[in-house]
Write a protein that holds these residues in place. Structure first.
Motif, PDB file in Angstrom:
ATOM      1  N   CYS A   7       0.837  -1.214   0.000  1.00  0.00           N
ATOM      2  CA  CYS A   7       0.000   0.000   0.000  1.00  0.00           C
ATOM      3  C   CYS A   7       0.865   1.255   0.000  1.00  0.00           C
ATOM      4  O   CYS A   7       0.573   2.236  -0.703  1.00  0.00           O
ATOM      5  CB  CYS A   7      -0.931  -0.007   1.208  1.00  0.00           C
ATOM      6  SG  CYS A   7      -2.186  -1.311   1.172  1.00  0.00           S
ATOM      7  N   TRP A  40       1.018   4.058  -2.953  1.00  0.00           N
ATOM      8  CA  TRP A  40       0.795   5.476  -2.632  1.00  0.00           C
ATOM      9  C   TRP A  40       1.961   6.339  -3.112  1.00  0.00           C
ATOM     10  O   TRP A  40       1.759   7.408  -3.680  1.00  0.00           O
ATOM     11  CB  TRP A  40       0.606   5.617  -1.130  1.00  0.00           C
ATOM     12  CG  TRP A  40       0.316   7.044  -0.704  1.00  0.00           C
ATOM     13  CD1 TRP A  40      -0.890   7.665  -0.650  1.00  0.00           C
ATOM     14  CD2 TRP A  40       1.295   8.003  -0.279  1.00  0.00           C
ATOM     15  NE1 TRP A  40      -0.748   8.960  -0.226  1.00  0.00           N
ATOM     16  CE2 TRP A  40       0.587   9.196   0.011  1.00  0.00           C
ATOM     17  CE3 TRP A  40       2.680   7.976  -0.114  1.00  0.00           C
ATOM     18  CZ2 TRP A  40       1.238  10.336   0.458  1.00  0.00           C
ATOM     19  CZ3 TRP A  40       3.318   9.113   0.332  1.00  0.00           C
ATOM     20  CH2 TRP A  40       2.601  10.273   0.613  1.00  0.00           C
ATOM     21  N   TYR A  90       1.936   6.588  -6.882  1.00  0.00           N
ATOM     22  CA  TYR A  90       0.848   7.463  -7.336  1.00  0.00           C
ATOM     23  C   TYR A  90       1.209   8.935  -7.148  1.00  0.00           C
ATOM     24  O   TYR A  90       0.775   9.802  -7.919  1.00  0.00           O
ATOM     25  CB  TYR A  90      -0.430   7.132  -6.563  1.00  0.00           C
ATOM     26  CG  TYR A  90      -1.636   7.935  -6.982  1.00  0.00           C
ATOM     27  CD1 TYR A  90      -2.322   7.631  -8.162  1.00  0.00           C
ATOM     28  CD2 TYR A  90      -2.087   9.000  -6.197  1.00  0.00           C
ATOM     29  CE1 TYR A  90      -3.423   8.369  -8.546  1.00  0.00           C
ATOM     30  CE2 TYR A  90      -3.197   9.741  -6.576  1.00  0.00           C
ATOM     31  CZ  TYR A  90      -3.859   9.427  -7.755  1.00  0.00           C
ATOM     32  OH  TYR A  90      -4.948  10.170  -8.145  1.00  0.00           O
ATOM     33  N   HIS A  91       2.015   9.230  -6.118  1.00  0.00           N
ATOM     34  CA  HIS A  91       2.414  10.616  -5.864  1.00  0.00           C
ATOM     35  C   HIS A  91       3.791  10.942  -6.448  1.00  0.00           C
ATOM     36  O   HIS A  91       4.476  11.856  -5.975  1.00  0.00           O
ATOM     37  CB  HIS A  91       2.415  10.885  -4.350  1.00  0.00           C
ATOM     38  CG  HIS A  91       1.033  10.974  -3.767  1.00  0.00           C
ATOM     39  ND1 HIS A  91       0.301   9.853  -3.439  1.00  0.00           N
ATOM     40  CD2 HIS A  91       0.245  12.041  -3.464  1.00  0.00           C
ATOM     41  CE1 HIS A  91      -0.874  10.224  -2.930  1.00  0.00           C
ATOM     42  NE2 HIS A  91      -0.938  11.555  -2.945  1.00  0.00           N
TER      43      HIS A  91
END
Length: 327
Positions: A46, A50, A53-54
């Motif tokens: 996870c 994350w 994605y950033h």
């Protein structure tokens, strides 16, 4: 440089819980560490998603490793609740070092040779051939390493509980070999049989030249779990010195094969021979070598084209299995 430092944190964190983790193996409790691994990997996955994605780039691959190690170590230490005693025992050190040093030497020799192979291939062959070799090794390594890891974890505590009962140990060891071969050999032979269609479907036609290499590696890695079980038997019977001898002798013949193949100048053979002479090790210490050499020489004496016939036999075996089960 910073990326390497972060990645290396895993090696500094993991040893803190390594002794605690042995209690699970000793008690044949594989459920608890499996649950811990699943939870930690899900959490780190996870975090990696994350970060990706950033737009954290390659840090999304480097950061989850130390996080997983830290979280897993913390959970294991909190569950086991074992604390080392203060002080240093020389008697315990002498007793354990004489046994564990052979295991350490065996592991070091094996890891060095396994990781130096890509360097040797990359030095004497083209990058394209190195890529084919690595890609061909990928698929057989997955089932082989998985089953070998399971056998390593399971057979050692099971055999250690009956190390004082020789007859029972022999029976259980023989049963383990038969069951492992019965289930694992068909998997690797089947993978060799479907190597070509698997490569075409998954990797596309540009990797078609890796099919033959994959089939050969399948038959080589087929013996990984068997070798692991044999090593565990020597470990529980207190014969760790034979593990180191066998590993050195095995690498000696591997170095000689590299000389015959033209990918080595013979310096490795000289170094290993010097090590064997200093350690009092000879090829006669591995009894299976004599029988293997007699079989090879006999085969080649009656069959001048023995290598070509053996290659044809392996190819025919793969074709027959593919035709029987997959066509």
């Amino acid at each position: 440089c910073n990326l390497a430092r972060v990645s290396c944190l895993t090696m500094l964190i993991t040893p803190w819980s390594s002794i605690h983790g042995l209690s699970f193996i000793f008690n044949i409790d594989f459920k608890t560490p499996a649950c811990i691994s699943i939870v930690c990997n899900l959490f780190s996955s996870c975090i990696a998603i994350w970060m990706a994605y950033h737009d954290y780039g390659v840090w999304a691959l480097a950061v989850p490793g130390p996080i997983t190690a830290a979280l897993s170590s913390s959970i294991i230490i909190s569950i086991v609740r074992w604390k080392p005693r203060t002080g240093f025992s020389r008697e315990s050190f002498r007793e354990l070092f004489g046994f564990s040093s052979k295991l350490l030497g065996t592991t070091l020799v094996e890891r060095i040779y396994n990781n130096i192979t890509p360097l040797v291939v990359g030095k004497f062959f083209s990058p394209a051939q190195l890529g084919l070799f690595e890609k061909a090794k990928g698929w057989p390594s997955l089932p082989s390493n998985t089953v070998t890891g399971v056998m390593q974890s399971v057979t050692l505590p099971v055999l250690s509980k009956m190390q004082d009962d020789t007859e029972r140990l022999k029976i259980q060891f023989s049963r383990m070999l038969r069951v492992t071969a019965f289930f694992f050999f068909p998997i690797m032979i089947g993978l060799a049989a479907i190597a070509r269609p698997l490569t075409l479907v998954v990797l596309t036609e540009k990797w078609i030249d890796s099919v033959v290499l994959m089939q050969i590696i399948c038959f080589y890695m087929m013996w990984g779990p068997i070798q692991c079980t044999n090593q565990n038997l020597l470990t529980v019977t207190g014969n760790s010195q034979y593990l180191l001898k066998n590993e050195i002798i095995r690498r000696y013949y591997q170095a000689k094969c590299a000389v015959r193949q033209g990918i080595s100048d013979g310096s490795d053979v000289s170094k290993i021979e010097l090590l064997m002479n200093k350690s009092g090790i000879s090829t006669a210490d591995r009894r299976v070598i004599g029988a293997a050499l007699v079989s090879i020489l006999t085969f080649c004496a009656f069959r001048r084209d023995g290598v070509r016939r053996a290659t044809r036999f392996a190819s025919a075996l793969v074709t027959a299995v593919r035709a029987a089960f997959f066509d």
